[in-house]
Design a protein around this motif. Sequence first.
Motif, mmCIF file in Angstrom:
data_model
loop_
_atom_site.group_PDB
_atom_site.id
_atom_site.type_symbol
_atom_site.label_atom_id
_atom_site.label_comp_id
_atom_site.label_asym_id
_atom_site.label_seq_id
_atom_site.Cartn_x
_atom_site.Cartn_y
_atom_site.Cartn_z
ATOM 1 N N THR A 487 -1.171 -7.814 -7.973
ATOM 2 C CA THR A 487 -1.974 -6.656 -7.596
ATOM 3 C C THR A 487 -3.421 -6.860 -8.023
ATOM 4 N N PRO A 488 -4.261 -7.367 -7.132
ATOM 5 C CA PRO A 488 -5.690 -7.425 -7.457
ATOM 6 C C PRO A 488 -6.251 -6.018 -7.319
ATOM 7 N N ARG A 518 -3.833 -5.528 0.429
ATOM 8 C CA ARG A 518 -4.297 -4.409 1.252
ATOM 9 C C ARG A 518 -5.596 -3.824 0.721
ATOM 10 N N ASP A 519 -6.374 -3.292 1.628
ATOM 11 C CA ASP A 519 -7.603 -2.619 1.247
ATOM 12 C C ASP A 519 -7.253 -1.188 0.866
ATOM 13 N N GLN A 520 -6.686 -1.044 -0.303
ATOM 14 C CA GLN A 520 -6.250 0.273 -0.779
ATOM 15 C C GLN A 520 -6.792 0.491 -2.177
ATOM 16 N N ARG A 521 -6.858 1.738 -2.537
ATOM 17 C CA ARG A 521 -7.286 2.046 -3.904
ATOM 18 C C ARG A 521 -6.190 1.596 -4.868
ATOM 19 N N PRO A 522 -6.603 1.274 -6.097
ATOM 20 C CA PRO A 522 -5.614 0.752 -7.060
ATOM 21 C C PRO A 522 -4.416 1.682 -7.238
ATOM 22 N N ASP A 528 2.904 2.175 -4.993
ATOM 23 C CA ASP A 528 3.789 1.465 -4.074
ATOM 24 C C ASP A 528 4.588 0.378 -4.792
ATOM 25 N N ALA A 529 3.924 -0.323 -5.704
ATOM 26 C CA ALA A 529 4.606 -1.389 -6.443
ATOM 27 C C ALA A 529 5.750 -0.804 -7.270
ATOM 28 N N ASP A 530 5.493 0.335 -7.908
ATOM 29 C CA ASP A 530 6.545 0.999 -8.688
ATOM 30 C C ASP A 530 7.663 1.468 -7.773
ATOM 31 N N LEU A 531 7.277 2.033 -6.628
ATOM 32 C CA LEU A 531 8.255 2.578 -5.697
ATOM 33 C C LEU A 531 9.211 1.502 -5.200
ATOM 34 N N ILE A 532 8.673 0.382 -4.752
ATOM 35 C CA ILE A 532 9.559 -0.666 -4.218
ATOM 36 C C ILE A 532 10.164 -1.507 -5.341
#
Length: 585
Positions: A487-488, A518-522, A528-532
């Motif tokens: 996760t950058p 993805r161009d998303q906020r941290p 999402d990382a926690d969710l999956i």
Amino acid sequence: MYWSRTLIPTARQAPADAQIASHQWMIRAGLVRQIAAGVYDWLPLGWRAMQKICAIIRQEMDATGAQELHLPALLPAQWWKQTGRYADYGPLLFKVKDRRDTEMILGPTHEECVTELVKAYVGSHKQLPLILYQIQGKFRDEARPRNGLLRVREFFMKDAYSFHSSAESLHETYQAMYHAYVRIFRRCGVSAVAVEAESGPIGGEASHEFICPCAAGEDVMVRSEDGAYAANLERAGRAIFAPLTLATAAAAPPAPLQRVPTPGAATMQQVGQMLGAPPQHMIKTLVFVAGKDAPRPWVLACVRGDHEVNEAKLRHVAGSVELAPAEPARAAGLIIGFVGPHAANTIPAQLVIDPDVLALPTAIAGGNEVDWHVKNFNWRHHLHPAAAQRAVVADIRNAVPGDRSPAGSPLTFSKGIELGHVFKLGTRYSQALGATYLDENQQAQAIIMGCYGIGPGRILVAALETLCDADGINWPMSIAPYQVVITPIQYEGRARQVADQLHAELVTRGVDVLLDDRDQRPGVKFKDADLIGIPLRVVLGEKGLAAGQAELKRRGEKGPVMLPLANLAAAVDERVRKCLAEATL
RNA sequence: CGGGGCGUAGCUCAGCUUGGCUAGAGCGCUUGGUUCGGGACCAAGAGGUCGCAGGUUCAAAUCCUGUCGCCCCGACCA
């Protein structure tokens, strides 16, 4: 894999239809998508987890000497008629016709198919034992699919079938499979308890179920407090203290049967309320028919009003039985809802009496006429000798809290998910289909069989039911769709360079890695990382990079550890291996 | 199969009782801008056979009938 190129449709909300936790998380994490009742798409993330589970199963099956093969889902109905299971399965069997009107079925299991295969190619004791297995889709036309992926109509199944020339050989393989199952569930990170089970419609003599304890489960397992006894509810035996026979049953002071009107009250609860008596003081009499050929003899199963008849137990004493249809029973004088044991005085029915109900000195029972019950029923006084002679006393009810194990330890009850099942089949299928081998004396013998099933989808459900937290899934490393997520904080500049390089190196090392480009906020990426539920997360942030460091965090643990950028891939890889090794212990 | 509930945007739902203007909201999506360490903000947009069929009516998401689907409880179930 780069996140931007995947299909991982995460959702903030679960659909209203998803009731149990595993179902909600599966949909929110983009693992599956529902197509119809009990029918699901497996999306890339869910399919990866499923493949990991299957890989573990394959390794452990292969280690027992079993060989994988693939069998058709579409099967001739003829085979199923030959073994009698076409009728036994009833509406549960998916039936189809081809264009020539040939009856086919979609296989819910493959005993017939694999037995036909072995019949065709195995003819000598020298070719035995043989173990074959398959992992593939199976079908059941469930009356009510439910609980998300727990009870579905199309599902994956690992089924192994073993073929033997002796009971000893079967037993050896049964034990090997049992131990392989213990390893499989442990490696998948789900807890599983082995319990004694009835072998059910599949037939056979010995059987264990592997059950993952959890509230969402549909199976009830019964365990003794001393830990020595575990069985499913269908199977669970109980200690019978001071066993009675009809001859030794309590003889209450003689009192005539007293007819009492009970209009419309056909259930224990209704009768109890109407007469002001607790169900424990009442006799519940269920009407069954035995055998296969008409005229099918009547069997009257008697249990205490607050107990439930266990059909499997009843079959052990009365042979093949099924609940009698109301109309024929009524025509014979057995008024369903108002039947009492003394019906056996006038109708040649066999009584099967549970010890607990036999212990009642005086009881309320059905009156054998519509809208009437009787009081003062006593087994000694109100049963004619002929009826008493035909009667059998046996444990025919489900165990209940308060019962003790056969060895006398108190029983506890809990729910769980059935993950796997091992059976000793014996010769049921080989005899029905004529699968024989020639023994040393040139005599044809029916091949002795065992079968061993695991539901990989259920392992996945069990993992989700037992391992999720408030943020989402917490996969065991062994079955996680990806082992590491990078996760950058911002996917650009130095962070992008480090992320790309780490990703490439981990791929080379054989680590399953997902890079969130993805161009998303941290916050979105973290959620999402926690969710999956990827077990390890490497965060590349500005401050850390400036200090020559990256963060490594284990899903579910509080803080990260800082790792130097030099040899980062090696350090992450090592952590992955360590987690995998822990699961294998 | 019995009982109950629900079908309106990808998801969550409002509107239906008491028929009436162009069918709405939040989340998600697209575009532009400002942001950027735990589900941002502003602006402009796209997206709908109101499950389907028939009926009543000048007019139906709304009323009636039928039907299909989904969920829950029970029955059933390697």
